[in-house]
Design a protein around this motif. Structure first.
Motif, PDB file in Angstrom:
ATOM      1  N   PRO A 109       0.824  -1.221   0.000  1.00 31.99           N
ATOM      2  CA  PRO A 109       0.000   0.000   0.000  1.00 31.99           C
ATOM      3  C   PRO A 109       0.855   1.267   0.000  1.00 31.99           C
ATOM      4  CG  PRO A 109      -0.755  -1.521   1.692  1.00 31.99           C
ATOM      5  CD  PRO A 109       0.495  -2.095   1.123  1.00 31.99           C
ATOM      6  N   PHE A 110       1.949   1.244   0.770  1.00 30.97           N
ATOM      7  CA  PHE A 110       2.867   2.391   0.749  1.00 30.97           C
ATOM      8  C   PHE A 110       3.391   2.605  -0.660  1.00 30.97           C
ATOM      9  CE2 PHE A 110       7.499   2.917   0.386  1.00 30.97           C
ATOM     10  CZ  PHE A 110       7.561   4.294   0.520  1.00 30.97           C
ATOM     11  N   TRP A 111       3.831   1.540  -1.299  1.00 31.37           N
ATOM     12  CA  TRP A 111       4.439   1.640  -2.624  1.00 31.37           C
ATOM     13  C   TRP A 111       3.457   2.216  -3.643  1.00 31.37           C
ATOM     14  CZ3 TRP A 111       9.124   2.138  -4.010  1.00 31.37           C
ATOM     15  CH2 TRP A 111       9.495   2.006  -5.344  1.00 31.37           C
ATOM     16  N   ALA A 112       2.190   1.830  -3.523  1.00 31.96           N
ATOM     17  CA  ALA A 112       1.169   2.367  -4.439  1.00 31.96           C
ATOM     18  C   ALA A 112       1.071   3.881  -4.287  1.00 31.96           C
ATOM     19  CB  ALA A 112      -0.182   1.717  -4.160  1.00 31.96           C
ATOM     20  N   LEU A 113       0.989   4.344  -3.039  1.00 34.50           N
ATOM     21  CA  LEU A 113       0.883   5.788  -2.793  1.00 34.50           C
ATOM     22  C   LEU A 113       2.161   6.527  -3.168  1.00 34.50           C
ATOM     23  CD1 LEU A 113      -0.851   5.579   0.692  1.00 34.50           C
ATOM     24  CD2 LEU A 113      -1.922   6.271  -1.460  1.00 34.50           C
ATOM     25  N   PHE A 114       3.298   5.893  -2.946  1.00 30.13           N
ATOM     26  CA  PHE A 114       4.594   6.517  -3.195  1.00 30.13           C
ATOM     27  C   PHE A 114       4.925   6.581  -4.688  1.00 30.13           C
ATOM     28  CE2 PHE A 114       9.250   6.498  -3.485  1.00 30.13           C
ATOM     29  CZ  PHE A 114       9.565   7.557  -2.653  1.00 30.13           C
ATOM     30  N   SER A 115       4.654   5.501  -5.400  1.00 29.54           N
ATOM     31  CA  SER A 115       5.086   5.411  -6.802  1.00 29.54           C
ATOM     32  C   SER A 115       4.034   5.824  -7.828  1.00 29.54           C
ATOM     33  CB  SER A 115       5.525   3.979  -7.113  1.00 29.54           C
ATOM     34  OG  SER A 115       6.678   3.675  -6.389  1.00 29.54           O
ATOM     35  N   PHE A 116       2.774   5.763  -7.438  1.00 28.03           N
ATOM     36  CA  PHE A 116       1.704   6.076  -8.383  1.00 28.03           C
ATOM     37  C   PHE A 116       0.749   7.120  -7.795  1.00 28.03           C
ATOM     38  CE2 PHE A 116       3.002   1.606  -8.804  1.00 28.03           C
ATOM     39  CZ  PHE A 116       3.539   1.628 -10.083  1.00 28.03           C
ATOM     40  N   ILE A 153       4.497   0.942 -20.074  1.00 23.81           N
ATOM     41  CA  ILE A 153       3.353   0.183 -19.551  1.00 23.81           C
ATOM     42  C   ILE A 153       2.538   1.119 -18.665  1.00 23.81           C
ATOM     43  CG2 ILE A 153       2.688  -1.756 -18.055  1.00 23.81           C
ATOM     44  CD1 ILE A 153       5.204  -3.187 -18.956  1.00 23.81           C
ATOM     45  N   ASP A 154       1.223   0.998 -18.728  1.00 21.95           N
ATOM     46  CA  ASP A 154       0.388   1.874 -17.913  1.00 21.95           C
ATOM     47  C   ASP A 154       0.590   1.587 -16.418  1.00 21.95           C
ATOM     48  OD1 ASP A 154      -1.016  -0.550 -17.756  1.00 21.95           O
ATOM     49  OD2 ASP A 154      -2.957   0.455 -17.719  1.00 21.95           O
ATOM     50  N   SER A 155       0.161   2.512 -15.594  1.00 23.70           N
ATOM     51  CA  SER A 155       0.401   2.439 -14.156  1.00 23.70           C
ATOM     52  C   SER A 155      -0.199   1.195 -13.518  1.00 23.70           C
ATOM     53  CB  SER A 155      -0.165   3.676 -13.457  1.00 23.70           C
ATOM     54  OG  SER A 155       0.485   4.825 -13.931  1.00 23.70           O
ATOM     55  N   MET A 156      -1.394   0.812 -13.921  1.00 22.85           N
ATOM     56  CA  MET A 156      -2.025  -0.370 -13.347  1.00 22.85           C
ATOM     57  C   MET A 156      -1.209  -1.617 -13.664  1.00 22.85           C
ATOM     58  SD  MET A 156      -4.197  -1.677 -11.438  1.00 22.85           S
ATOM     59  CE  MET A 156      -5.546  -0.597 -11.151  1.00 22.85           C
ATOM     60  N   GLY A 157      -0.731  -1.705 -14.894  1.00 21.18           N
ATOM     61  CA  GLY A 157       0.120  -2.839 -15.280  1.00 21.18           C
ATOM     62  C   GLY A 157       1.410  -2.864 -14.474  1.00 21.18           C
ATOM     63  N   LEU A 158       2.016  -1.688 -14.321  1.00 22.96           N
ATOM     64  CA  LEU A 158       3.244  -1.604 -13.516  1.00 22.96           C
ATOM     65  C   LEU A 158       2.986  -2.012 -12.069  1.00 22.96           C
ATOM     66  CD1 LEU A 158       5.080   1.668 -14.624  1.00 22.96           C
ATOM     67  CD2 LEU A 158       5.846  -0.684 -14.891  1.00 22.96           C
ATOM     68  N   PHE A 159       1.872  -1.544 -11.518  1.00 24.23           N
ATOM     69  CA  PHE A 159       1.570  -1.864 -10.131  1.00 24.23           C
ATOM     70  C   PHE A 159       1.359  -3.367  -9.953  1.00 24.23           C
ATOM     71  CE2 PHE A 159      -1.363  -1.980  -6.401  1.00 24.23           C
ATOM     72  CZ  PHE A 159      -0.394  -1.640  -5.460  1.00 24.23           C
ATOM     73  N   ILE A 160       0.680  -3.988 -10.887  1.00 25.99           N
ATOM     74  CA  ILE A 160       0.480  -5.447 -10.821  1.00 25.99           C
ATOM     75  C   ILE A 160       1.820  -6.165 -10.905  1.00 25.99           C
ATOM     76  CG2 ILE A 160      -0.492  -7.434 -12.061  1.00 25.99           C
ATOM     77  CD1 ILE A 160      -2.913  -5.563 -12.705  1.00 25.99           C
ATOM     78  N   ILE A 161       2.685  -5.724 -11.808  1.00 29.68           N
ATOM     79  CA  ILE A 161       4.031  -6.300 -11.905  1.00 29.68           C
ATOM     80  C   ILE A 161       4.775  -6.103 -10.577  1.00 29.68           C
ATOM     81  CG2 ILE A 161       6.299  -6.021 -13.012  1.00 29.68           C
ATOM     82  CD1 ILE A 161       4.722  -5.367 -15.624  1.00 29.68           C
ATOM     83  N   ASN A 162       4.657  -4.927  -9.992  1.00 25.56           N
ATOM     84  CA  ASN A 162       5.309  -4.632  -8.711  1.00 25.56           C
ATOM     85  C   ASN A 162       4.814  -5.561  -7.605  1.00 25.56           C
ATOM     86  OD1 ASN A 162       5.912  -1.007  -8.809  1.00 25.56           O
ATOM     87  ND2 ASN A 162       6.539  -2.622 -10.177  1.00 25.56           N
TER      88      ASN A 162
END
Length: 194
Positions: free
Chosen positions: A31-38, A170-179
């Motif tokens: 959750p931190f990474w989502a807020l921090f990176s996107f 790659i779009d943000s959602m794709g990147l987040f899923i990869i992350n």
């Protein structure tokens, strides 16, 4: 841990506290990474594009909360040890220090400065609580496992940031899923090899 501290079973209580703070740090990373990176995507998803200017501040605030959460229950441990006065003094010191930093950094750097003041204030407060517990009660709240968890999280942050930079198309959602997948695989390997 509070019950164990109250029963003066300090070693066991500190082990429980250490264990909990390590897992809080590891499982709150995504959750931190989502807020921090996107931050822009998160703001648009939950609010609207009207608030997109906050995307500069959201990563700083997310980091502040992540640091505070990863520190564990330092203040609660002080209270459980019967040192509510020490906790009160540290909170007042942290508040005054944070207020001074907020005014100073806010004037100089604007909203980003205020957010940075929050991180510094939380680091200060948590550090003082940890030091107080160590000095007054000779209790170590953090163990080798906490340090290993911290190193793991820092390596993951660098790795994911690097991967995101290379996969910019790659779009943000794709990147987040990869992350998420990569973090899960690495965390599983980390736990198996621990």
């Amino acid at each position: 841990a509070s019950k164990m501290f109250n029963e003066k079973n300090y070693l066991r209580a500190s082990l429980v506290s250490s264990y909990v703070s390590k897992w809080l740090m590891l499982f709150s990373f995504i959750p931190f990474w989502a807020l921090f990176s996107f931050p822009k995507d998160i703001i648009v998803l939950f609010y609207s594009s009207e608030y997109i200017n906050a995307s500069k501040i959201l990563p700083i605030l997310a980091l502040a909360q992540y640091v505070n959460l990863s520190a564990g229950f330092t203040g609660q441990n002080l209270i459980a040890l019967g040192d509510s006065k020490g906790q009160l003094v540290i909170r007042i010191i942290g508040f005054v220090f944070g207020l001074i930093l907020t005014i100073t950094f806010g004037k100089q750097y604007g909203p980003e400065g205020v957010a940075i003041a929050l991180i510094v204030s939380l680091l200060c407060t948590n550090s003082l609580q940890i030091a107080r517990i160590k000095i007054k009660f000779n209790i170590h709240l953090y163990r080798r496992a906490n340090l290993i968890g911290l190193v793991f999280v820092l390596i993951m942050a660098i790795l994911l940031k690097t991967i995101n930079a290379f996969l910019f198309n790659i779009d943000s959602m794709g990147l987040f899923i990869i992350n998420i997948i990569l973090f899960g695989v690495c965390l599983r390997s980390f736990l198996i090899n621990k």
